[in-house]
Design a protein around this motif. Structure first.
Motif, PDB file in Angstrom:
ATOM      1  N   LEU A   1       1.014 -15.096  -5.729  1.00 25.88           N
ATOM      2  CA  LEU A   1       0.047 -15.314  -4.647  1.00 25.88           C
ATOM      3  C   LEU A   1      -1.186 -14.577  -5.317  1.00 25.88           C
ATOM      4  CD1 LEU A   1      -1.326 -16.357  -2.017  1.00 25.88           C
ATOM      5  CD2 LEU A   1      -0.199 -14.343  -1.054  1.00 25.88           C
ATOM      6  N   VAL A   2      -0.940 -13.411  -5.722  1.00 25.69           N
ATOM      7  CA  VAL A   2      -1.998 -12.302  -6.370  1.00 25.69           C
ATOM      8  C   VAL A   2      -2.676 -12.933  -7.580  1.00 25.69           C
ATOM      9  CG1 VAL A   2      -2.177 -10.375  -7.612  1.00 25.69           C
ATOM     10  CG2 VAL A   2      -1.063 -10.086  -5.557  1.00 25.69           C
ATOM     11  N   HIS A   3      -1.803 -13.470  -8.426  1.00 25.69           N
ATOM     12  CA  HIS A   3      -2.300 -14.166  -9.596  1.00 25.69           C
ATOM     13  C   HIS A   3      -3.140 -15.568  -9.322  1.00 25.69           C
ATOM     14  CE1 HIS A   3       1.039 -11.917 -11.987  1.00 25.69           C
ATOM     15  NE2 HIS A   3      -0.381 -11.072 -11.872  1.00 25.69           N
ATOM     16  N   GLN A   4      -2.767 -16.196  -8.231  1.00 28.85           N
ATOM     17  CA  GLN A   4      -3.630 -17.365  -7.980  1.00 28.85           C
ATOM     18  C   GLN A   4      -4.975 -17.070  -7.236  1.00 28.85           C
ATOM     19  OE1 GLN A   4      -1.558 -20.312  -5.372  1.00 28.85           O
ATOM     20  NE2 GLN A   4      -3.202 -21.299  -4.844  1.00 28.85           N
ATOM     21  N   VAL A   5      -5.120 -15.815  -6.665  1.00 26.77           N
ATOM     22  CA  VAL A   5      -6.361 -15.446  -6.155  1.00 26.77           C
ATOM     23  C   VAL A   5      -7.249 -14.890  -7.320  1.00 26.77           C
ATOM     24  CG1 VAL A   5      -7.658 -13.603  -4.769  1.00 26.77           C
ATOM     25  CG2 VAL A   5      -5.659 -14.689  -4.174  1.00 26.77           C
ATOM     26  N   ASN A   6      -6.618 -14.215  -8.307  1.00 22.03           N
ATOM     27  CA  ASN A   6      -7.418 -13.578  -9.577  1.00 22.03           C
ATOM     28  C   ASN A   6      -6.365 -13.419 -10.495  1.00 22.03           C
ATOM     29  OD1 ASN A   6      -8.762 -12.037 -11.429  1.00 22.03           O
ATOM     30  ND2 ASN A   6     -10.530 -11.563 -10.115  1.00 22.03           N
ATOM     31  N   ASP A   7      -6.463 -13.897 -11.817  1.00 22.56           N
ATOM     32  CA  ASP A   7      -5.322 -13.731 -12.680  1.00 22.56           C
ATOM     33  C   ASP A   7      -5.467 -12.328 -13.456  1.00 22.56           C
ATOM     34  OD1 ASP A   7      -7.618 -14.142 -14.400  1.00 22.56           O
ATOM     35  OD2 ASP A   7      -6.681 -16.318 -15.063  1.00 22.56           O
ATOM     36  N   LYS A   8      -6.582 -11.725 -13.266  1.00 18.71           N
ATOM     37  CA  LYS A   8      -6.683 -10.309 -13.815  1.00 18.71           C
ATOM     38  C   LYS A   8      -6.157  -9.117 -12.741  1.00 18.71           C
ATOM     39  CE  LYS A   8     -10.843 -11.776 -16.456  1.00 18.71           C
ATOM     40  NZ  LYS A   8     -12.173 -11.321 -16.895  1.00 18.71           N
ATOM     41  N   PHE A   9      -5.796  -9.612 -11.695  1.00 24.85           N
ATOM     42  CA  PHE A   9      -4.995  -8.607 -10.899  1.00 24.85           C
ATOM     43  C   PHE A   9      -3.480  -8.439 -11.398  1.00 24.85           C
ATOM     44  CE2 PHE A   9      -7.366  -9.820  -6.604  1.00 24.85           C
ATOM     45  CZ  PHE A   9      -8.430  -9.362  -7.279  1.00 24.85           C
ATOM     46  N   LYS A  10      -3.172  -6.954 -11.156  1.00 26.04           N
ATOM     47  CA  LYS A  10      -1.999  -6.465 -11.540  1.00 26.04           C
ATOM     48  C   LYS A  10      -1.371  -6.038 -10.076  1.00 26.04           C
ATOM     49  CE  LYS A  10      -0.891  -5.862 -15.417  1.00 26.04           C
ATOM     50  NZ  LYS A  10      -0.412  -6.595 -16.541  1.00 26.04           N
ATOM     51  N   PHE A  11       0.042  -6.668  -9.851  1.00 27.01           N
ATOM     52  CA  PHE A  11       0.573  -6.221  -8.559  1.00 27.01           C
ATOM     53  C   PHE A  11       1.966  -5.493  -9.084  1.00 27.01           C
ATOM     54  CE2 PHE A  11       3.105  -6.849  -4.941  1.00 27.01           C
ATOM     55  CZ  PHE A  11       2.482  -6.193  -3.965  1.00 27.01           C
ATOM     56  N   TYR A  12       2.281  -4.291  -8.639  1.00 32.93           N
ATOM     57  CA  TYR A  12       3.257  -3.501  -8.941  1.00 32.93           C
ATOM     58  C   TYR A  12       4.170  -3.403  -7.642  1.00 32.93           C
ATOM     59  CZ  TYR A  12       0.587  -2.625 -13.396  1.00 32.93           C
ATOM     60  OH  TYR A  12      -0.046  -2.929 -14.358  1.00 32.93           O
ATOM     61  N   VAL A  13       5.346  -3.634  -7.624  1.00 30.97           N
ATOM     62  CA  VAL A  13       6.178  -3.342  -6.322  1.00 30.97           C
ATOM     63  C   VAL A  13       6.927  -2.116  -6.362  1.00 30.97           C
ATOM     64  CG1 VAL A  13       6.322  -5.982  -6.061  1.00 30.97           C
ATOM     65  CG2 VAL A  13       8.027  -4.807  -7.153  1.00 30.97           C
ATOM     66  N   ASN A  14       6.976  -1.743  -5.125  1.00 35.07           N
ATOM     67  CA  ASN A  14       8.264  -0.694  -4.815  1.00 35.07           C
ATOM     68  C   ASN A  14       9.299  -1.618  -4.144  1.00 35.07           C
ATOM     69  OD1 ASN A  14      10.020   0.783  -3.656  1.00 35.07           O
ATOM     70  ND2 ASN A  14       8.810   1.701  -2.238  1.00 35.07           N
ATOM     71  N   ASN A  15      10.279  -1.853  -5.160  1.00 33.79           N
ATOM     72  CA  ASN A  15      11.631  -2.498  -4.680  1.00 33.79           C
ATOM     73  C   ASN A  15      12.341  -1.454  -3.849  1.00 33.79           C
ATOM     74  OD1 ASN A  15      14.001  -3.999  -4.397  1.00 33.79           O
ATOM     75  ND2 ASN A  15      14.246  -4.289  -6.662  1.00 33.79           N
ATOM     76  N   VAL A  16      12.310  -1.533  -2.658  1.00 33.31           N
ATOM     77  CA  VAL A  16      13.178  -0.574  -1.597  1.00 33.31           C
ATOM     78  C   VAL A  16      14.562  -0.668  -1.982  1.00 33.31           C
ATOM     79  CG1 VAL A  16      11.147  -0.875  -0.067  1.00 33.31           C
ATOM     80  CG2 VAL A  16      13.049  -2.502   0.248  1.00 33.31           C
ATOM     81  N   GLU A  17      15.124  -1.642  -2.464  1.00 30.43           N
ATOM     82  CA  GLU A  17      16.466  -1.588  -2.844  1.00 30.43           C
ATOM     83  C   GLU A  17      16.998  -0.826  -3.798  1.00 30.43           C
ATOM     84  OE1 GLU A  17      17.821  -5.747  -2.764  1.00 30.43           O
ATOM     85  OE2 GLU A  17      17.321  -6.168  -0.764  1.00 30.43           O
ATOM     86  N   VAL A  18      15.928  -0.404  -4.905  1.00 30.17           N
ATOM     87  CA  VAL A  18      16.332   0.681  -5.611  1.00 30.17           C
ATOM     88  C   VAL A  18      16.577   1.824  -5.113  1.00 30.17           C
ATOM     89  CG1 VAL A  18      15.300   1.643  -7.831  1.00 30.17           C
ATOM     90  CG2 VAL A  18      15.103  -0.763  -7.505  1.00 30.17           C
ATOM     91  N   PRO A  19      17.684   2.659  -5.435  1.00 30.20           N
ATOM     92  CA  PRO A  19      18.038   3.714  -4.915  1.00 30.20           C
ATOM     93  C   PRO A  19      16.794   4.766  -5.341  1.00 30.20           C
ATOM     94  CG  PRO A  19      19.855   2.923  -5.779  1.00 30.20           C
ATOM     95  CD  PRO A  19      18.934   2.019  -6.288  1.00 30.20           C
ATOM     96  N   GLY A  20      16.202   5.669  -4.573  1.00 27.22           N
ATOM     97  CA  GLY A  20      15.433   6.586  -4.762  1.00 27.22           C
ATOM     98  C   GLY A  20      15.984   8.033  -5.630  1.00 27.22           C
ATOM     99  N   CYS A  21      15.279   8.183  -6.493  1.00 22.41           N
ATOM    100  CA  CYS A  21      15.730   9.509  -7.364  1.00 22.41           C
ATOM    101  C   CYS A  21      14.839  10.808  -7.131  1.00 22.41           C
ATOM    102  CB  CYS A  21      16.204   9.276  -8.664  1.00 22.41           C
ATOM    103  SG  CYS A  21      16.537  10.560  -9.818  1.00 22.41           S
ATOM    104  N   ARG A  22      13.694  10.330  -7.662  1.00 22.95           N
ATOM    105  CA  ARG A  22      12.546  11.226  -7.416  1.00 22.95           C
ATOM    106  C   ARG A  22      12.454  12.391  -8.364  1.00 22.95           C
ATOM    107  NH1 ARG A  22      10.396  12.167  -1.165  1.00 22.95           N
ATOM    108  NH2 ARG A  22      10.171   9.850  -0.547  1.00 22.95           N
ATOM    109  N   LYS A  23      13.588  12.311  -9.420  1.00 23.39           N
ATOM    110  CA  LYS A  23      13.368  13.507 -10.506  1.00 23.39           C
ATOM    111  C   LYS A  23      12.186  13.158 -11.080  1.00 23.39           C
ATOM    112  CE  LYS A  23      16.146  15.374 -14.250  1.00 23.39           C
ATOM    113  NZ  LYS A  23      17.395  15.213 -15.205  1.00 23.39           N
ATOM    114  N   PRO A  24      11.389  14.424 -11.421  1.00 20.64           N
ATOM    115  CA  PRO A  24      10.258  14.226 -12.161  1.00 20.64           C
ATOM    116  C   PRO A  24      10.175  13.863 -13.507  1.00 20.64           C
ATOM    117  CG  PRO A  24      11.225  16.720 -12.082  1.00 20.64           C
ATOM    118  CD  PRO A  24      12.006  15.811 -11.253  1.00 20.64           C
TER     119      PRO A  24
END
Length: 296
Positions: free
Chosen positions: A6-29
């Motif tokens: 959907l994002v690319h249909q509106v503008n193919d220069k847009f970049k959309f990066y997801v937070n996949n909430v199913e990935v276990p969080g680590c937060r190690k720096p």
């Protein structure tokens, strides 16, 4: 329709990066060894803005002044540096996860030249490019940065061994987008809608493909290192985990200055609301910029 489609249909220069909430969080720096003109500013800008919006600390460690300001690197969730390998230990960031990316050496060298000319607002010429790549200071920069000792010809395998021994993740620059989404998920941040950042404007670009053989011969250690990393990258677990659910918050940011410097601005919105807006735009076939999308 998927969000990214959907994002690319509106503008193919847009970049959309997801937070996949199913990935276990680590937060190690993370400590990012940023090889210049390898796509790293998109990585560092996207993550640093997202981290700071959630109260995490970010720093660059490119100059002696930067290093003086970082009294204790362990307090920073992300540190990015053009400095030679080993600087993370000097600033007490030895527990950080080390990350780097490599770009095809010809395109990296060409980009370094055109980018320099853009920032100085000077003309781009083949003669200027030739003078740039013939300068030893501009050759084999990846190996020089990542070796961990004084550079010597034929060191590519030693550099690769250093990556395998010490780095949490390393890959070629075509995996940067995937890695951004991985760390947005890892730090449990919002999604990000943005554009390609820190790009050389079209009027400063040059083909110069006839120079590729000599550029590669002058950067043969970087070429070998690039090939080694391309054949044997180190990718974090869950990087390619299928996305089923994403964050309900999305940060939208864009460059407000491109030529003299990369300066960004942005806002945070509810992801469902953004989806509705994009869906309506897609139905009308209307293309918008990020500034228009947020009403700037």
């Amino acid at each position: 329709m998927g969000f990214e489609s959907l994002v690319h249909q509106v503008n193919d220069k847009f970049k959309f990066y997801v937070n996949n909430v199913e990935v276990p969080g680590c937060r190690k720096p993370v400590f990012f060894y940023h090889v210049q003109k390898s796509g790293g500013l998109t990585f560092s800008n996207t993550l640093s803005i997202s981290l700071r919006s959630r109260g995490f600390k970010f720093a660059r460690a490119d100059t002696d002044e930067h290093l003086e300001d970082i009294s204790d690197g362990s307090q920073y969730s992300l540190i990015c540096s053009h400095k030679k390998f080993g600087i993370h230990e000097r600033i007490k960031a030895s527990e950080h996860r080390l990350v780097t990316f490599l770009r095809d050496p010809f395109y990296r060298v060409r980009s370094a030249y055109t980018y320099r000319q853009m920032r100085a607002q000077q003309d781009v010429t083949e003669q200027g490019f030739e003078a740039f790549y013939l300068d030893p200071e501009n050759q084999n920069l990846a190996c020089k940065q990542l070796l961990g000792e004084d550079y010597y010809p034929g060191c590519a395998e030693a550099v690769f061994a250093n990556l395998e021994r010490n780095f949490f993740a390393f890959a070629t620059s075509d995996r940067i987008d995937d890695m951004i989404s991985y760390f947005l998920s890892d730090f449990e941040l919002c999604n990000v809608l943005t554009e390609n950042l820190n790009q050389t404007l079209d009027k400063y670009k040059i083909d110069a493909s006839a120079h590729k053989p000599i550029v590669e011969s002058l950067n043969k250690d970087d070429v070998e290192l690039y090939n080694l990393v391309q054949s044997g990258p180190r990718i974090p677990e869950n990087l390619d985990l299928e996305v089923q659910q994403i964050s309900m918050k999305t940060a939208i940011f864009f460059e407000v200055e491109k030529e003299k410097a990369s300066v960004t601005n942005g806002v945070e919105v509810d992801t469902p609301q953004l989806f509705n807006v994009l869906s309506n735009l897609a139905q009308t076939g209307k293309s918008v910029t990020l500034e228009q999308l947020v009403g700037r």
